[in-house]
Design an enzyme around this catalytic site. Structure first.
Site, PDB file in Angstrom:
ATOM      1  N   ASP A 148       0.849  -1.129  -0.062  1.00  0.00           N
ATOM      2  CA  ASP A 148      -0.101   0.019  -0.033  1.00  0.00           C
ATOM      3  C   ASP A 148       0.875   1.205   0.133  1.00  0.00           C
ATOM      4  O   ASP A 148       2.212   1.061  -0.166  1.00  0.00           O
ATOM      5  CB  ASP A 148      -0.970  -0.054   1.341  1.00  0.00           C
ATOM      6  CG  ASP A 148      -2.360   0.330   0.735  1.00  0.00           C
ATOM      7  OD1 ASP A 148      -2.534   1.150   0.074  1.00  0.00           O
ATOM      8  OD2 ASP A 148      -3.341  -0.092   1.533  1.00  0.00           O
ATOM      9  N   ASP A 205     -10.284   2.837  -3.138  1.00  0.00           N
ATOM     10  CA  ASP A 205     -11.158   1.669  -2.919  1.00  0.00           C
ATOM     11  C   ASP A 205     -12.442   1.419  -3.442  1.00  0.00           C
ATOM     12  O   ASP A 205     -13.330   2.365  -3.422  1.00  0.00           O
ATOM     13  CB  ASP A 205     -11.201   1.543  -1.265  1.00  0.00           C
ATOM     14  CG  ASP A 205      -9.716   1.384  -0.605  1.00  0.00           C
ATOM     15  OD1 ASP A 205      -8.621   1.817  -1.433  1.00  0.00           O
ATOM     16  OD2 ASP A 205      -9.533   1.330   0.759  1.00  0.00           O
TER      17      ASP A 205
HETATM   18  C1  GLA Z   1      -6.145   0.960   1.573  1.00  0.00           C
HETATM   19  C2  GLA Z   1      -6.296  -0.334   0.352  1.00  0.00           C
HETATM   20  C3  GLA Z   1      -7.331  -1.291   0.929  1.00  0.00           C
HETATM   21  C4  GLA Z   1      -6.894  -1.891   2.148  1.00  0.00           C
HETATM   22  C5  GLA Z   1      -6.764  -0.709   3.330  1.00  0.00           C
HETATM   23  C6  GLA Z   1      -6.398  -1.293   4.549  1.00  0.00           C
HETATM   24  O1  GLA Z   1      -7.285   1.637   1.786  1.00  0.00           O
HETATM   25  O2  GLA Z   1      -6.338   0.654  -0.691  1.00  0.00           O
HETATM   26  O3  GLA Z   1      -7.409  -2.347  -0.140  1.00  0.00           O
HETATM   27  O4  GLA Z   1      -5.805  -2.759   1.955  1.00  0.00           O
HETATM   28  O5  GLA Z   1      -5.801   0.214   2.828  1.00  0.00           O
HETATM   29  O6  GLA Z   1      -5.894  -0.335   5.428  1.00  0.00           O
END
Ligand code: GLA
Length: 399
Positions: A148, A205
């Site tokens: 990430d 997301d």
């Molecule tokens: C980010 C990613 C998600 C998930 C969260 C976890 O938002 O894009 O897919 O992995 O972090 O904290």
């Protein structure tokens, strides 16, 4: 002088040899399950084991799903030597034991970290510990790393350099690990990440709705589909656009929307990471997720994504090239109400888009994948009705 030049050449070549990702991984879009969409921060080793069991018992493993991926919050601190420490209240047996368990079921094991000092949930990230963490993952038997970008963007870290660093660390650690880049499409990874990772998130997301935009930036699968249309060409074996994990079966979508979300992810050649509770699935959700014809479209060896051929207000037509002169076509009703559609075939137009010359006399047989039935040929216009958010999915085969 000559010696110096030779030494320099060796150093430069040596550096380049190291600077690579593991090749021959993810030749088709990775398929599996990840903890985030359903369980968020509420994860523990029991849940992960149970999901691995359910993957096998439900027949999802036989359908092609193989990764069981642990997302954020498994890590809690570092020891005095900088080794990452697992949250032992929730993972008392440790990550190696969990990976062994997943492997013992014939599945693969994935883990999550972050290029910043902290993960998105505020747990320790990998910044400054890249090589050490990569060695740890390799020693645990990790097969997949989602990486990430929280607390990295805020600190002005360079995105490409951060991902190259972890790629090199993984390569040096000596275990083939699929590298999943997750900087949410912010710096257009489809333009630079092909030689760095095996898949790269293309958007912020996903969330459990069809069309919506949350204050956090999270969005529905139809919003993400819209963003995926212009980047359809940046996809192929070993380097996949990743429109995020599936929300099928999480409760926010109607049965029809579940079906269309899954079908369109297959049209995109998206990684198929299930995001639901595998122990508690309705039969219709399981049937969607195991649909062999759709999975074959997703996993087609050509690795092409679908091109949006028609975009009307409510009806969209997407076409995807498959191997052996076969094609997949989706007629999607993006609205919530029933719509008629009428499609005049213009195969010649497709010549401009795809790497194939069509002749005026070319004709294809149409096969309706959801309903298992023949639908005539491209010699006649295609007409029908679709209920709100429904999709007609066809396979076209040369006559
Ligand atoms: C980010 C990613 C998600 C998930 C969260 C976890 O938002 O894009 O897919 O992995 O972090 O904290």
């Amino acid at each position: 002088m000559k010696k110096l030049i030779i030494v320099l050449i060796i150093i430069v070549l040596g550096g380049n040899l190291l600077a690579q990702k593991y090749e021959n991984l993810a030749q088709t879009p990775p398929m599996g399950w990840s903890s985030w969409n359903k369980f968020g921060r509420e994860i523990n080793e029991d849940i992960i084991r149970r999901m691995a069991d359910a993957m096998v018992e439900t027949g999802l493993k036989d359908a092609g799903y193989e990764y069981i991926n642990l997302d954020d919050t498994w890590q809690i601190d570092r020891d005095d030597e900088g080794n990452i420490l697992v949250d032992s209240t929730r993972f008392p047996s440790g990550i190696k034991a969990l990976a062994d368990y997943v492997h013992s079921e014939g599945l693969k094991f994935g883990i999550y970290s972050c290029a910043g000092v902290k993960t998105c949930c505020g747990h320790p990230g990998s910044r400054g510990y890249e090589f050490q963490d990569a060695r740890t993952y390799a020693s645990w038997g990790v097969d997949y790393l989602k990486y990430d970008f929280c607390y990295a963007d805020m600190d002005g870290q360079n995105t490409t350099a951060s991902y190259k660093l972890m790629r090199d660390a993984l390569y040096k650690a000596g275990r083939p690990i699929v590298f999943s880049i997750c900087e949410w499409g912010t710096t257009q990874p489809w333009l630079w990440a092909k030689d760095i990772g095996h898949l790269y998130r293309t958007t912020i997301d996903i969330t459990d709705c069809s069309k919506c935009l949350m204050v956090t930036g999270a969005r529905g699968w139809l919003n993400i589909l819209e963003e995926s249309a212009p980047i359809w060409k940046y996809n192929g074996p070993g380097h996949w656009n990743d429109p995020d994990m599936l929300e099928v079966g999480n409760g926010g979508l109607t049965p029809t929307e579940n079906k269309s979300h899954f079908a369109m992810w297959c049209m995109l050649s998206a990684p198929l990471m299930l995001g639901n509770d595998l122990e508690n699935m309705t039969p219709d959700v399981l049937e969607i997720l195991k649909n062999k014809e759709l999975i074959a479209i997703d996993q087609d060896p050509l690795g092409q994504s679908a091109y949006r051929y028609i975009q009307d207000e409510e009806i969209e037509v997407w076409i995807k090239q498959l191997e052996n002169d076969q094609w997949a076509m989706a007629v999607l009703n993006t609205s919530e109400t029933e719509q008629d559609f009428h499609l005049e075939w213009n195969l010649m137009y497709m010549t401009r888009v795809f790497q194939k010359e069509f002749n005026a006399a070319d004709s294809y047989k149409l096969y309706d994948i959801w309903n298992n039935k023949d639908m005539g040929t491209t010699a006649k216009p295609l007409e029908g009705k679709l209920e709100g958010r429904d999709v007609l999915l066809l396979r076209l085969t040369g006559e």
